[in-house]
Design an enzyme around this catalytic site. Structure first.
Site, PDB file in Angstrom:
ATOM      1  N   SER A 150       0.808  -1.229   0.000  1.00 46.22           N
ATOM      2  CA  SER A 150       0.000   0.000   0.000  1.00 46.22           C
ATOM      3  C   SER A 150       0.839   1.275   0.000  1.00 46.22           C
ATOM      4  O   SER A 150       0.285   2.368  -0.018  1.00 46.22           O
ATOM      5  CB  SER A 150      -0.969  -0.007   1.182  1.00 46.22           C
ATOM      6  N   THR A 167      -1.752   4.097   4.174  1.00 49.68           N
ATOM      7  CA  THR A 167      -0.785   5.150   3.863  1.00 49.68           C
ATOM      8  C   THR A 167       0.112   5.335   5.062  1.00 49.68           C
ATOM      9  O   THR A 167      -0.361   5.190   6.180  1.00 49.68           O
ATOM     10  CB  THR A 167      -1.563   6.473   3.655  1.00 49.68           C
ATOM     11  N   THR A 195       1.974   7.014  -0.305  1.00 52.38           N
ATOM     12  CA  THR A 195       1.059   5.894  -0.532  1.00 52.38           C
ATOM     13  C   THR A 195       1.053   5.469  -1.998  1.00 52.38           C
ATOM     14  O   THR A 195       1.433   6.253  -2.876  1.00 52.38           O
ATOM     15  CB  THR A 195      -0.389   6.305  -0.154  1.00 52.38           C
ATOM     16  N   ARG A 223      -6.380   8.463 -10.835  1.00 47.81           N
ATOM     17  CA  ARG A 223      -6.994   8.842  -9.551  1.00 47.81           C
ATOM     18  C   ARG A 223      -5.913   9.280  -8.562  1.00 47.81           C
ATOM     19  O   ARG A 223      -4.881   8.640  -8.409  1.00 47.81           O
ATOM     20  CB  ARG A 223      -7.776   7.663  -8.990  1.00 47.81           C
ATOM     21  N   THR A 272      -5.226   8.736   6.938  1.00 51.49           N
ATOM     22  CA  THR A 272      -5.159   7.489   6.181  1.00 51.49           C
ATOM     23  C   THR A 272      -6.591   7.019   5.950  1.00 51.49           C
ATOM     24  O   THR A 272      -7.494   7.400   6.684  1.00 51.49           O
ATOM     25  CB  THR A 272      -4.333   6.433   6.940  1.00 51.49           C
ATOM     26  N   GLY A 273      -6.778   6.220   4.929  1.00 54.74           N
ATOM     27  CA  GLY A 273      -8.119   5.731   4.639  1.00 54.74           C
ATOM     28  C   GLY A 273      -8.634   6.276   3.321  1.00 54.74           C
ATOM     29  O   GLY A 273      -7.844   6.674   2.463  1.00 54.74           O
TER      30      GLY A 273
HETATM   31  N1  ASP Z   1      -5.483   7.758   1.805  1.00 52.97           N
HETATM   32  C1  ASP Z   1      -4.991   6.965   0.728  1.00 52.97           C
HETATM   33  C2  ASP Z   1      -5.731   7.277  -0.523  1.00 52.97           C
HETATM   34  O1  ASP Z   1      -6.910   7.513  -0.504  1.00 52.97           O
HETATM   35  C3  ASP Z   1      -5.022   5.511   0.932  1.00 52.97           C
HETATM   36  C4  ASP Z   1      -5.068   4.961   2.335  1.00 52.97           C
HETATM   37  O2  ASP Z   1      -4.606   5.559   3.282  1.00 52.97           O
HETATM   38  O3  ASP Z   1      -5.589   3.886   2.548  1.00 52.97           O
HETATM   39  O4  ASP Z   1      -5.106   7.217  -1.572  1.00 52.97           O
END
Ligand code: ASP
Length: 336
Positions: free
Chosen positions: A83, A195, A213, A223, A246-247
């Site tokens: 990731s 991330t 990330t 994207r 994150t997320g």
């Molecule tokens: N925040 C990151 C994104 O949307 C991915 C993640 O943290 O899971 O690209």
């Protein structure tokens, strides 16, 4: 499990709860933690080895900006990390595209987004900050800039990532699904996306941050999530502190999440309260979406107090100061 009591508090009385805590009538929320300076904090369990690399710099009196760059490079190079960086899962067309940003104590910042073929986006982001009049380079331009500054261009897709992508292609109907990774919130699971967001305060009390990330697995080509967007995935202000996220990046961008957390701290909230309020904003605006997604914030203020909060369970963060070495903590969450 859905926490009904909390939801009512949020939807009906959220504003007055916030007002109370601001005027000091409500009991202050306990801090997630207090550190001594220097300190470095990072999202997720891979924050532990990343913090270690940052600590090597901080303990010798080094600068926070050098520490966060060195730290972020650890998961970027980890071939078992799908990731972040080198071994990140590709987009739906099989391209590994990387996003990163970095910010220092003077408000200088640099970022790259949707960059292919270069394995340390955080270091390219730093060069954007230091060597150009710009903040963000994307796609081919970012790649070209990296190559011009001596980075080696190479295909990043690893055999493991390619295999996982081909498995996805069998059933996915070529449709990116925003929450496919939420089959499980556990990091490292199939289709997960996470991330590293890192914040460091050096011995002089200066703050810097880094965020890197490979973004959402199987995303549409092109994207870009929150991670390379200053104010969304990362924000630091040397008067106040810093925050990172994150997320699901789309929700963080919609709410300018990390900037929001820092501004809430400026208004007097603790890092914990600020992270909670930012998560609550996301939930309040899109309660149905929020049930299905993960977003977590991590923050630290200039006193070394830190906090963390996520929508779903499973969010972890690592802290390293002179007492706490290699420590991993569980962040609190709205849904239990
Ligand atoms: N925040 C990151 C994104 O949307 C991915 C993640 O943290 O899971 O690209």
């Amino acid at each position: 499990m859905f926490n009904r009591r909390k939801f009512i508090k949020l939807s009906a009385a959220g504003a007055s709860v916030a007002a109370l805590s601001r005027t000091g009538f409500a009991a202050a929320k306990p801090l997630a933690g207090q550190s001594s300076l220097p300190v470095v904090i990072s999202t997720w369990d891979f924050g532990v080895p990343a913090n270690k690399a940052a600590w090597e710099i901080l303990k010798k009196g080094g600068r926070a900006i050098d520490a966060v760059e060195a730290g972020a490079r650890i998961p970027e190079a980890d071939l078992n990390n799908h990731s972040v960086g080198r071994a990140g899962y590709p987009d739906r067309d099989g391209h590994v595209t990387l996003d990163a940003c970095i910010m220092d104590e003077s408000g200088n910042c640099g970022a790259v987004a949707a960059m292919e073929d270069i394995d340390h986006p955080i270091s390219v982001a730093r060069l954007v900050m230091e060597k150009t009049p710009h903040v963000l380079l994307v796609g081919d331009g970012a790649r070209q800039f990296a190559v011009e500054h001596g980075f080696k261009a190479q295909k990043l897709l690893t055999p493991e990532s390619e295999k996982a992508w081909k498995e996805w292609l069998k059933t996915a109907k070529y449709e990116p699904v925003i929450n496919i990774e939420n089959k499980s919130y556990k990091r490292g699971s199939e289709y997960n996306h996470d991330t590293i967001g890192m914040l460091a305060l050096d011995a002089k009390g200066n703050i810097s941050g880094a965020c890197t990330t490979s973004g959402m697995a199987w995303k549409l080509h092109g994207r870009v999530g929150d991670s390379p967007i200053i104010g969304a995935g990362l924000y630091v202000d040397n008067e106040v502190g810093g925050a990172t996220s994150t997320g699901v990046g789309e929700e963080v961008i919609r709410n300018v999440g990390s900037f929001l957390v820092v501004e809430l701290m400026r208004q007097g909230r603790s890092p914990q309260e600020a992270c909670e309020e930012a998560v609550h904003r996301i939930i309040k605006k899109k309660p149905e979406t929020a049930k299905q997604i993960q977003v977590g914030f991590l923050a630290i203020n200039k006193k070394g107090e830190y906090g963390a909060y996520a929508i779903q369970t499973g969010f972890t963060y690592a802290v390293c100061d002179s007492e706490k070495q290699d420590k991993l903590f569980k962040g609190e969450s709205f849904y239990k």
